[in-house]
Design a protein around this motif. Sequence first.
Motif, PDB file in Angstrom:
ATOM      1  N   HIS A   1       0.817  -1.209   0.000  1.00 30.15           N
ATOM      2  CA  HIS A   1       0.000   0.000   0.000  1.00 30.15           C
ATOM      3  C   HIS A   1       0.854   1.263   0.000  1.00 30.15           C
ATOM      4  N   VAL A   2       2.062   1.189   0.557  1.00 32.17           N
ATOM      5  CA  VAL A   2       2.982   2.320   0.416  1.00 32.17           C
ATOM      6  C   VAL A   2       3.339   2.507  -1.061  1.00 32.17           C
ATOM      7  N   VAL A   3       3.635   1.406  -1.736  1.00 33.31           N
ATOM      8  CA  VAL A   3       3.931   1.471  -3.174  1.00 33.31           C
ATOM      9  C   VAL A   3       2.732   2.015  -3.933  1.00 33.31           C
ATOM     10  N   GLN A   4       1.546   1.539  -3.582  1.00 31.64           N
ATOM     11  CA  GLN A   4       0.331   2.004  -4.253  1.00 31.64           C
ATOM     12  C   GLN A   4       0.132   3.503  -4.090  1.00 31.64           C
TER      13      GLN A   4
ATOM     14  N   MET B   1       6.496  -2.987  -9.389  1.00 31.63           N
ATOM     15  CA  MET B   1       6.706  -3.385  -7.999  1.00 31.63           C
ATOM     16  C   MET B   1       5.383  -3.722  -7.318  1.00 31.63           C
ATOM     17  N   MET B   2       4.393  -2.874  -7.542  1.00 33.07           N
ATOM     18  CA  MET B   2       3.089  -3.162  -6.950  1.00 33.07           C
ATOM     19  C   MET B   2       2.519  -4.462  -7.497  1.00 33.07           C
ATOM     20  N   ARG B   3       2.675  -4.662  -8.788  1.00 27.76           N
ATOM     21  CA  ARG B   3       2.169  -5.884  -9.411  1.00 27.76           C
ATOM     22  C   ARG B   3       2.845  -7.106  -8.798  1.00 27.76           C
ATOM     23  N   LEU B   4       4.148  -7.030  -8.547  1.00 24.28           N
ATOM     24  CA  LEU B   4       4.886  -8.154  -7.976  1.00 24.28           C
ATOM     25  C   LEU B   4       4.378  -8.477  -6.575  1.00 24.28           C
ATOM     26  N   ILE B   5       4.214  -7.457  -5.737  1.00 20.69           N
ATOM     27  CA  ILE B   5       3.744  -7.687  -4.366  1.00 20.69           C
ATOM     28  C   ILE B   5       2.317  -8.214  -4.370  1.00 20.69           C
TER      29      ILE B   5
ATOM     30  N   ALA C   1      13.337   2.950  -0.815  1.00 20.91           N
ATOM     31  CA  ALA C   1      12.564   3.995  -0.147  1.00 20.91           C
ATOM     32  C   ALA C   1      11.211   3.477   0.335  1.00 20.91           C
ATOM     33  N   THR C   2      10.501   2.747  -0.510  1.00 22.51           N
ATOM     34  CA  THR C   2       9.190   2.228  -0.102  1.00 22.51           C
ATOM     35  C   THR C   2       9.332   1.172   0.985  1.00 22.51           C
TER      36      THR C   2
END
Length: 372
Positions: A36-39, A54-58, A337-338
């Motif tokens: 959710h930080v990435v989102q 990155m979001m897709r991977l998580i 960072a995320t």
Amino acid sequence: MPESNLLTDRQTDRQTRNKSLDLVKFFTIFLVVWGHVVQQTSNLQCWPVQEDPMMRLIYTMHMPLFMGLCGYFFYGSLKKLKTIGNYVRHKLPARLLGLFVPMISFGALKLLCDYAWGKAVPTQILPLLKHWYYAAHGVWFLGDVAVNTVIVLITLLFCKGNFRHDWKYFFIFLPLSMIPYLSYKSPHMYLFFVFGFWIAAYDWQDKIHFFTYWKQGLAVFVLSYLAFSYMPWPPMDFWYDFKHFSMIQLLVNDGLKMILGISGSFLAFVAAHRIEVFIKGNRLYNWMTNQGRFTLDIYLLQIIFVENIFGPTYKLLVHDRSVNWICDYGLLWKTIATFCMGIVLFTLITFIDELLQRNSFFTKILFWKSKN
């Protein structure tokens, strides 16, 4: 099997808990916070946000794994009460309240956040209740667990405890997971819930030698992820989009989601198992497994602190300074960072949760459980 319920986090004696599963739960809920930080930082410049790699991977693994764990622990609760009738009479009302009350409570907190940020919040009763309903419906994971619990209970009325006989009934009742306004449009999470239930109910959890196939699992995951990432149409969330995709596109898109969810969850278990060997018994391990006991609390609190406070605050800063400090300096920096921001927010959330646990009023109205 001692009863352990991921969604109510009823505290049992520490000697009876499976700390290996608590560790898996910790990694899973941290992935939720990190995702959710990435989102919240990626959707400023990547839309749809599912296009962010990155979001897709998580997101390929963390919610499927979370739902699978719910199915696994649901069987533990059911087994302790021995019969479906006993479960329905003595456990099901409390379980549903433990899911729906937090949805209502945190739906109200989301409304307060909207009001604080200056968003339009209705003042008339009926429009306000409708707005509140959609805010509560946005706490979708708990609603899905409630729906899946009821569907599996209905399915078990036709089962005999033999997998070769039982499996077909879980698929016969699968359409119930797609009822509009009641469920969440897609059978994906139901299937992950069922897979977790099967692992516990049919003694698959004893097949630890499956971990030796991690290389094959990694190959399947990587190939599926590449295929999923380079499809000529954008991947969407875990629901069917009949309006924009053809049937072939749906089969490919959603078939890959199932493969990614299963293989990703398997790899997460393998990784947790390998990491546990090196950290077991130290202070970090004890802290991680302890936080794994409070996954519901952390999941709900991150909705407020990550999605409704951190996200809007960060967007305002980016708008004012015209610089996205997290996403403008390459993938490696964004990952670091995320991840670091995820640790900071996760630590803050666990601290706030510890404070809330000291007050029986807050634990009841927010999480529907008694003070420890």
